[in-house]
Enzyme design. Structure first.
Site, PDB file in Angstrom:
ATOM      1  N   GLU A  94       0.920  -1.221   0.054  1.00  0.00           N
ATOM      2  CA  GLU A  94      -0.090  -0.014   0.247  1.00  0.00           C
ATOM      3  C   GLU A  94       1.017   1.465   0.091  1.00  0.00           C
ATOM      4  OE1 GLU A  94      -3.048   0.063   3.008  1.00  0.00           O
ATOM      5  OE2 GLU A  94      -3.971  -1.671   1.926  1.00  0.00           O
ATOM      6  N   GLU A 140      -5.274  -8.508   0.718  1.00  0.00           N
ATOM      7  CA  GLU A 140      -5.969  -8.313   2.095  1.00  0.00           C
ATOM      8  C   GLU A 140      -7.225  -7.884   1.590  1.00  0.00           C
ATOM      9  OE1 GLU A 140      -4.349  -4.654   4.358  1.00  0.00           O
ATOM     10  OE2 GLU A 140      -2.277  -5.525   3.894  1.00  0.00           O
TER      11      GLU A 140
HETATM   12  C1  FCB Z   1      -4.376  -1.753   5.526  1.00  0.00           C
HETATM   13  C2  FCB Z   1      -3.024  -2.365   5.809  1.00  0.00           C
HETATM   14  C3  FCB Z   1      -3.019  -3.331   7.017  1.00  0.00           C
HETATM   15  C4  FCB Z   1      -4.291  -3.099   8.031  1.00  0.00           C
HETATM   16  C5  FCB Z   1      -5.690  -2.842   7.249  1.00  0.00           C
HETATM   17  C6  FCB Z   1      -6.838  -2.840   7.989  1.00  0.00           C
HETATM   18  O1  FCB Z   1      -4.597  -0.584   5.059  1.00  0.00           O
HETATM   19  O2  FCB Z   1      -2.263  -2.644   4.783  1.00  0.00           O
HETATM   20  O3  FCB Z   1      -1.802  -3.167   7.686  1.00  0.00           O
HETATM   21  O4  FCB Z   1      -4.164  -2.051   8.881  1.00  0.00           O
HETATM   22  O5  FCB Z   1      -5.609  -1.880   6.292  1.00  0.00           O
END
Ligand code: FCB
Length: 447
Positions: free
Chosen positions: A154, A352
């Protein structure tokens, strides 16, 4: 019936070093410096102990493996590696492999060593070269057992919250002047791809957060504001990788590198990837700033005055306990948008996706009944399946997160885990969602 994904689809769980490991004894990172400043973390918490994953990794590997998880995404702590602690990753990788879980580590998930920040952090081009050296150290040490690598996590959130705003470390508050931090992270990605391939990596990818950006109304001013925000937060981080260019001239000028050097950088940054990682949580809604309207407190993040866009809450009937809108269709939408924008998009992995609900402690029967998380994950897996039906090649999905952990500026209130972690004892308890996920994976195997 459980969500059905194609044969060979890989299910994973995801974490990051800073959020779980505990930092005692390590050289400080920008997050240690940030957390030590009053008013930065919701209840003034820090990650010195986090969930003591370093002390309890053997148990944690069991929670991951016994669900039938194929892949585990974690990140390396750069400060740990610099502090002579690389042995820990040797042990972790061996434990995962022994348990039949494939390690899929990320090189960098936001915990920049403070010494590098003191030298300019991601605003300094040299940090990209330091990242490449660090990638080489890890590849030499672990490349015989780690075959699959993610470079950066990210870069957009790190740039926006950490460099443009002040909500995350290193809290630079540079506004649009933060764009060089984006370019240097992208360069670090490109250099790392080269280093990892030179050391025989089997697959290399990146984990980029993406989200649909919606204008608050059909008004041309709102559309223009949303378009610019989308370019800055989505396409600035994917166009260079997947197209070899920045999305517009303002951004290309803002990154602060030009001419032949930029051409050489983009050549590296656009290196072929084996997979493209997408992190997804919720869509964003943007309006053109309304004269006289006070935006402070509208969202957790305050965009400084004078910016040409203002985020406003996404309209949604359902929210997580973190306040994030629950919009599974946004995941299908962003995946099909990526496919349309990038005809040569590599296979996608959802690196994620997950939800924070403030799950209470285990009940009298020892259960954590987190049915809202189950329904969130179920709906998002169906959204992935819908994107596959629409022609996007998606090969895997990682739940964020394996365990409750340190949720950055929000501290420990926000619980994303499939496994509950008690804040005082650090005891782990599998939530109902853990059992559900195990069953989803098992159903997949049988199909
Ligand atoms: C993302 C991050 C991760 C976590 C999630 C909820 O932005 O990559 O580390 O905090 O959100």
């Amino acid at each position: 019936m459980h969500p059905q994904l194609p044969p060979g689809f890989r299910f994973g769980m995801s974490t990051s070093a800073y959020q779980i490991e505990g930092t005692a004894g390590l050289a400080p990172s920008i997050w240690d410096t940030f957390a030590a400043r009053p008013g930065t973390i919701r209840h003034g918490e820090d990650a010195r102990v986090a969930i003591d994953h370093v002390g309890r990794y053997a148990e944690d590997v069991r929670h991951i493996a016994e669900a039938g998880t194929h892949d585990y995404r974690f990140s390396f702590s750069w400060p740990r590696v610099l502090s002579g602690g690389i042995d820990f990753y040797d042990r972790l990788v061996d434990a995962l492999l022994e348990a039949g879980v494939r390690p899929v580590p990320t090189l960098y998930h936001w915990d920049l060593p403070q010494t590098l920040e003191d030298a300019g952090g991601w605003m300094n081009r040299d940090t990209a070269h330091r990242l490449a050296d660090y990638a080489g150290t890890l590849a030499v040490r672990l490349g015989d057992r780690v075959r699959d690598w993610i470079t950066m996590n990210e870069m957009n959130v790190h740039t926006l919250y950490g460099y443009a705003l002040t909500d995350h470390a290193p809290a630079r508050g540079l506004g649009l002047e933060a764009l060089p931090a984006a370019h240097h992270q992208l360069l670090a990605h490109g250099l790392a791809v080269q280093v990892l391939r030179a050391h025989g990596a089997a697959t290399v990818g990146v984990a980029n957060q993406h989200f649909p950006v919606r204008p608050a109304t059909g008004d041309p001013a709102d559309r223009a504001a949303a378009g610019l925000f989308e370019e800055l937060t989505n396409w600035t981080f994917s166009d260079p990788i997947l197209r070899g260019e920045y999305p517009n001239e303002m951004i290309a000028a803002g990154i602060g590198t030009g001419g032949a050097q930029l051409d050489r950088d983009l050549e590296l940054i656009r290196a072929r990837l084996d997979f493209y990682g997408v992190n997804y949580y919720e869509p964003t809604m943007i309006e053109a700033p309304r004269a006289g309207k006070d935006y402070s407190g509208v969202l957790e993040v305050d965009i400084p005055d004078g910016m040409p866009f203002s985020p406003v809450p996404v309209k949604s009937d359902e929210r997580t306990d973190f306040g994030w809108a629950i919009v599974p269709a946004g995941l299908t939408e962003i995946l099909t948008t990526l496919k349309e924008r990038y005809p040569h998009l590599p296979p996608v992995i959802i690196t994620e996706n997950g939800a924070s609900f403030h799950d209470g402690p285990p009940d009298a029967e020892g259960r954590v009944r987190d049915e809202r998380r189950v329904s969130y994950l179920d709906a998002h897996l169906r959204a992935v399946s819908a994107a596959i039906d629409a022609g996007v090649d998606i090969t895997g999905y990682f739940v964020w997160s394996a365990l409750d952990n340190f949720e950055w500026a929000a501290g420990y209130d926000e619980r994303f885990g499939l496994v509950h972690v008690d804040r005082s004892t650090l005891d782990r308890t599998r939530k109902d969602s853990w059992y559900w996920y195990r069953d989803v994976i098992a159903a997949q195997r049988r199909s």
